[in-house]
Design an enzyme around this catalytic site. Structure first.
Site, PDB file in Angstrom:
ATOM      1  N   HIS A 149       0.876  -1.270   0.101  1.00 34.49           N
ATOM      2  CA  HIS A 149      -0.042   0.097   0.115  1.00 34.49           C
ATOM      3  C   HIS A 149       0.940   1.141   0.114  1.00 34.49           C
ATOM      4  O   HIS A 149       0.321   2.284  -0.495  1.00 34.49           O
ATOM      5  CB  HIS A 149      -0.992   0.078   1.183  1.00 34.49           C
ATOM      6  CG  HIS A 149      -2.050   0.985   1.096  1.00 34.49           C
ATOM      7  ND1 HIS A 149      -3.050   1.004   0.154  1.00 34.49           N
ATOM      8  CD2 HIS A 149      -2.256   2.301   1.773  1.00 34.49           C
ATOM      9  CE1 HIS A 149      -3.929   2.011   0.200  1.00 34.49           C
ATOM     10  NE2 HIS A 149      -3.471   2.884   1.017  1.00 34.49           N
ATOM     11  N   ASP A 207      -8.191  -0.924  -0.721  1.00 35.48           N
ATOM     12  CA  ASP A 207      -8.203   0.588  -0.944  1.00 35.48           C
ATOM     13  C   ASP A 207      -7.385   0.655  -2.298  1.00 35.48           C
ATOM     14  O   ASP A 207      -7.521   1.731  -3.204  1.00 35.48           O
ATOM     15  CB  ASP A 207      -7.811   1.589  -0.026  1.00 35.48           C
ATOM     16  CG  ASP A 207      -8.216   1.316   1.483  1.00 35.48           C
ATOM     17  OD1 ASP A 207      -8.453   0.248   1.683  1.00 35.48           O
ATOM     18  OD2 ASP A 207      -8.401   2.257   2.086  1.00 35.48           O
ATOM     19  N   TRP A 262     -14.310   0.779  -2.581  1.00 34.65           N
ATOM     20  CA  TRP A 262     -13.245   0.855  -3.717  1.00 34.65           C
ATOM     21  C   TRP A 262     -12.944  -0.140  -4.432  1.00 34.65           C
ATOM     22  O   TRP A 262     -12.785  -0.078  -5.535  1.00 34.65           O
ATOM     23  CB  TRP A 262     -11.949   1.321  -2.690  1.00 34.65           C
ATOM     24  CG  TRP A 262     -11.838   2.593  -1.831  1.00 34.65           C
ATOM     25  CD1 TRP A 262     -11.412   2.334  -0.577  1.00 34.65           C
ATOM     26  CD2 TRP A 262     -11.882   3.518  -2.054  1.00 34.65           C
ATOM     27  NE1 TRP A 262     -11.270   3.647   0.031  1.00 34.65           N
ATOM     28  CE2 TRP A 262     -11.705   4.523  -0.720  1.00 34.65           C
ATOM     29  CE3 TRP A 262     -12.157   4.657  -3.334  1.00 34.65           C
ATOM     30  CZ2 TRP A 262     -11.756   6.119  -0.777  1.00 34.65           C
ATOM     31  CZ3 TRP A 262     -12.213   5.958  -3.107  1.00 34.65           C
ATOM     32  CH2 TRP A 262     -11.898   6.624  -2.079  1.00 34.65           C
TER      33      TRP A 262
END
Length: 722
Positions: A476, A487, A562
C-alpha cells in the site's frame, strides 16, 4: 395623559402570554463554560432548568483572579448562585479558590469525595480551607460515592469515581470488552489526591460530557479494564490538564470522544504525549485548548482558532452549548470562532426528502457545495486521492453538462502541481498518491497537451520499481511494508488501465491490473460471507494481522467499495478475450452478491462494518453505500449478474438520496461519511469520525449519481421503445 386600567390589564395579560410562548418555544440547552484559571480547573455547567454546577474553583491568591473569572462566567450564563460546587480533589489548583469564591457568590451545596487522602501540607491546607468555607457560608455538604447522582435539575450527573473507587456495574449500553487494555503499560501507583478524584458523567438526553478531574493512569485503567463500563462520550475534558500521568490509551480510546477540551495553562499540562494520545484517538474531530502549551511544540498544539489563549492572552474561555439531540457547538471567546457538531445518526435517511424537484440537479449541487466556494482552484488543497476522487466526479458532470467552468477548475488545480515540463511536484511513495493521476489522462484526452502525458508517464514508470509482496502484490505504501489494502486497487489500477488505453501500453496495464485484483482477493476473501477483509500483512507483524491468515479482522465498508468500483470499471476497459477476465467477473459477482446480502432492508444503505448491523454503535455509512450502489448497477448493466440485482441498486440509490438535505442556496448536506481510515479492529472502525460533506462521500456520490442518472434515462428510453 391618563391610561385606563381596562387598557393596561389586557396588555399585561398579552405580554405574559407572549413570554410564556417564548419560553416554551425557545430551545432548552446545556451550557458548559471552560474557565481559564491558568492550569487549574473551573468548569461551569448550567442545566436547561437554570440550575448551576461548578466543578472546582481554581487557584488561591492572585487577588481573587480565578474567583472573579468564575463570577464573570455566571453572569454570562445568567445564574445568581452556584447550586452545586463539586470539588474533584483537594489540590490547590482545584480547591484553592473556594474561600475567595464564597465571598463573591452564594454556594448552596458543596459536593466532594470525603476526607483528604494525601499526606502533604498544601493538600491538608486546601482541605481545611474547604471545610472552613462550608462552615462560614452555612452551606450543605454532600459526600458522594461511585454510582451516586448529584441532583442537578434538568441533567443527569452520575458519579463514576471517588475516593479511589469506581463504578462496579456498566452503564446502560456499556460493558463491552476493552481491547486497548492488553497493550497498556503497567502504570505506577499514585498515593496523591489525584487518584481519588471525583469524576462525573453529565448527560443531557443524547449528549454526554465526561470530567474525571485529575484521575491518573492506574485509576483510569482500573475503571475501564477489562471491560468499559462508561461507553462513549461526546465531549471529554482531558484528564489532569493534559499531563502524561493521565490519559491512558485504554481510557481515551474506550470512551471514543468526538471532541476533547484541555484545561491546560501556558506552562502547565498539554504534554506532547498526552496531546498525541487524545489527538490520534479514532473519532476525535477536534481538540480544543484553554492555552497554547508553551513548553510543547507546534505539532502538539491544536490549530490557533481552537485555542482560547495564545501568546500572552489570559482569561478567555471556551463555551459549549449542547442540545438534547446530541448536537452541540463550541465557541472560542478570544476570536468568536464557533464550530457546530451535528448529532450522530445511526440512520441518516429521511424519505420525506424525496422526490426532489424535477429541476434539482444533485451533482451540480455537490459541485456548488465543494469547489464552488473556491475562486482560485489552487487553493482547493493539497495533492490527494480525496481531491482526485471528487474532481474525477466533477469531470463526469462536465461530460454531461458541458459546463466549461468544471473542466477549467480541474485543469487549474492540476496545473498548480505541475512544472512547465509536466513533472508532478509530489512524491509517489504510496498508492494513494497515484489516484489523482487519472486527471492527467482526462486532461490529455481533452487538450492533447504533452505535459499531461509526461505527468501520467511519471506515475506509470513508478510501477516498474514500486515495492511488492513476495507473490507480486503492490504494497500500500513504503510506510506500509508488506501490506495490501483493498483501497489500493482503486487508487492505482484504473489509472494504469486508462494509461494503457491512451498511450498504447494496454498489454502490460491489463495484465498487471488483473494480477493485482486477483492477488488482493486471494488474501482478503472470506468464503463464508463473500465479503472481503480490509487488509493483509504478508509479514504478519501488524497487531491487526490474524496469526494464521495475516488478514485484518473486520469487513470495513468503504474498502470493499473501492475494490468494487475499481473492478467493475476495469472490466469495462479490458478486452473480452483477456485470459483472466472470467476470474475477475467471478470475483465481482461474489462481491455483488455479498453486497446484496448485507444491505439494510429499511434504508437501502450499508453499515460502516458491513456485517455487524446488529451492534447499537454501528452506523449506516453513505460513501460506501454510494459505491455499492454504483457497482451493483454497473454489474447488472454489463450482465455480470442477473437483472434481479437491480432492485438492490435502486434501493441503495434512493437511500443515498434520502440521506441528503437540499439547501435553498443550491448546495447539499451529505452526512455519515467515514473519515480517512487506517486498518484496525472493530472498535477502531466504529469509532471513526462521521464527517459531513467529506470528499470521500461527495466524490463517490458524483460517480454514482452520474451513472444512475444515465441508467435511468437509458431504462426509460428502452421502456418507451418497447
Amino acid at each position: 395623559m391618563r391610561i385606563r386600567t381596562q387598557t393596561i390589564l389586557p396588555l399585561l395579560v398579552l405580554l405574559v402570554l407572549c413570554l410564556r410562548v417564548a419560553a416554551q418555544t425557545s430551545p432548552a440547552s446545556l451550557q458548559i463554560y471552560s474557565i481559564d484559571v491558568e492550569g487549574g480547573q473551573a468548569t461551569l455547567l448550567v442545566s436547561p432548568s437554570g440550575q448551576s454546577m461548578l466543578v472546582d474553583t481554581g487557584w488561591p491568591g492572585f487577588d481573587g483572579r480565578d474567583a472573579d473569572r468564575i463570577v464573570a462566567a455566571t453572569k454570562l450564563a445568567g445564574v445568581q448562585q452556584i447550586d452545586y460546587l463539586v470539588i474533584t480533589h483537594y489540590h490547590r489548583d482545584h480547591v484553592g479558590g473556594v474561600t475567595q469564591l464564597a465571598d463573591r457568590i452564594k454556594i448552596a451545596t458543596f459536593v466532594d469525595h470525603g476526607d483528604n487522602m494525601e499526606e502533604a501540607d498544601q493538600t491538608r491546607t486546601g482541605y481545611s480551607d474547604y471545610l472552613a468555607a462550608i462552615a462560614t457560608t452555612h452551606g450543605k455538604r454532600l459526600t458522594v460515592k461511585p454510582g451516586d447522582r448529584i441532583p442537578v435539575s434538568g441533567i443527569d450527573v452520575q458519579v463514576l469515581t471517588a475516593a479511589r473507587r469506581h463504578i462496579s456495574h456498566p452503564l446502560p449500553g456499556a460493558g463491552q470488552p476493552n481491547s486497548f487494555c492488553v497493550s497498556e503499560p503497567a502504570p505506577p501507583d499514585d498515593p496523591s489526591e489525584n487518584s481519588a478524584s471525583l469524576g462525573v458523567l453529565v448527560s443531557y438526553r443524547k449528549f454526554r460530557f465526561l470530567d474525571l478531574g485529575d484521575l491518573t493512569k492506574k485509576a483510569e485503567i482500573a475503571m475501564v479494564c477489562p471491560n468499559n463500563p462508561v461507553g462513549r462520550v461526546d465531549v471529554f475534558l482531558v484528564n489532569h490538564h493534559g499531563l502524561n500521568q493521565s490519559n491512558s490509551r485504554a481510557l481515551v480510546r474506550a470512551i471514543h470522544p468526538r471532541v476533547a477540551i484541555m484545561n491546560n495553562g501556558p506552562h502547565k499540562g498539554g504534554s506532547p504525549e498526552a496531546w498525541q494520545t487524545v489527538h490520534e484517538t479514532p473519532g476525535v474531530e477536534d481538540l480544543w485548548q484553554l492555552h497554547y502549551a508553551m513548553d510543547s511544540d507546534k505539532a502538539h498544539n491544536s490549530a490557533e482558532n481552537l485555542i482560547a489563549n495564545v501568546n500572552d492572552a489570559e482569561g478567555n474561555y471556551l463555551k459549549l452549548v449542547a442540545q438534547s439531540d446530541g448536537s452541540f457547538t463550541v465557541q472560542n471567546s478570544r476570536n468568536n470562532f464557533q464550530k457546530n457538531y451535528a448529532p450522530l445518526m445511526r440512520n441518516p435517511t429521511d424519505f420525506s426528502r424525496l422526490p426532489a424537484p424535477a429541476d434539482f440537479d444533485y451533482s451540480v449541487a455537490a459541485i456548488n457545495t465543494i469547489t464552488g466556494a473556491y475562486h482560485n482552484p489552487a487553493d482547493f488543497g493539497p495533492w490527494s486521492y480525496q481531491r482526485g476522487l471528487f474532481l474525477y466526479g466533477e469531470y463526469l458532470v462536465y461530460k454531461r453538462t458541458a459546463n466549461p467552468a468544471y473542466r477549467e477548475f480541474i485543469k487549474a488545480w492540476v496545473d498548480s502541481y505541475l512544472d512547465a515540463d509536466g513533472k508532478l511536484n509530489h512524491g509517489l511513495d504510496n498508492l494513494d498518491s497515484m489516484m489523482a493521476g487519472n486527471l492527467f489522462i482526462i486532461l490529455y484526452r481533452e487538450t492533447k497537451d504533452d505535459r499531461y502525458k509526461r505527468a501520467a508517464t511519471q506515475i506509470r514508470e513508478r510501477f516498474d520499481t514500486y515495492p511488492r509482496t513476495k507473490d507480486g502484490a503492490f504494497w500500500h505504501g513504503s510506510a506500509r511494508q508488506w501490506q495490501t489494502w483493498l483501497d489500493g486497487i482503486f487508487m492505482s489500477m484504473p489509472l494504469l488501465v486508462r494509461y494503457g488505453q491512451t498511450f498504447n501500453d494496454s498489454e502490460y496495464a491489463n495484465n498487471e491490473a488483473a494480477k493485482q485484483i486477483l492477488l488482493y482477493a486471494k488474501h482478503s476473501n472470506d468464503p463464508k460471507t463473500g465479503l472481503m477483509y480490509h487488509a493483509y500483512d504478508e509479514s504478519g507483524q501488524q497487531p491487526w494481522a490474524d496469526p494464521a491468515t495475516h488478514h485484518s479482522p473486520e469487513f470495513w465498508g468503504r474498502a470493499m467499495g473501492w475494490y468494487g468500483v475499481a473492478t467493475v470499471d476495469i472490466l469495462d476497459m479490458m478486452p473480452q478475450d483477456h485470459p483472466q477476465r472470467a476470474q475477475l467477473v467471478a470475483q465481482l459477482r461474489q462481491l455483488v452478491k455479498a453486497y446484496a446480502k448485507y444491505q439494510d432492508p429499511q434504508t437501502g444503505l450499508w453499515f460502516e462494518v458491513v456485517n455487524r448491523g446488529d451492534l447499537a454503535d454501528n452506523w449506516l455509512e453513505t460513501s460506501s453505500s454510494a459505491m455499492y450502489t454504483y457497482t451493483i448497477s454497473r454489474a447488472v448493466e454489463r450482465g455480470y449478474v442477473s437483472k434481479d440485482f437491480d432492485k438492490f441498486a435502486q434501493k441503495g440509490y434512493r437511500g443515498v438520496l434520502a440521506s441528503i438535505t437540499r439547501n435553498p442556496d443550491g448546495t447539499i448536506v451529505m452526512p455519515n461519511i467515514c473519515e480517512g481510515t487506517n486498518v484496525g479492529d472493530l472498535d477502531f472502525y466504529l469509532g471513526r469520525a462521521r464527517r459531513t460533506n467529506d470528499l470521500h462521500g461527495l466524490g463517490a456520490f458524483l460517480i454514482m449519481n452520474e451513472h444512475m442518472r444515465k441508467s435511468a434515462v437509458t431504462s426509460a428510453q428502452a421502456a418507451n421503445t418497447n
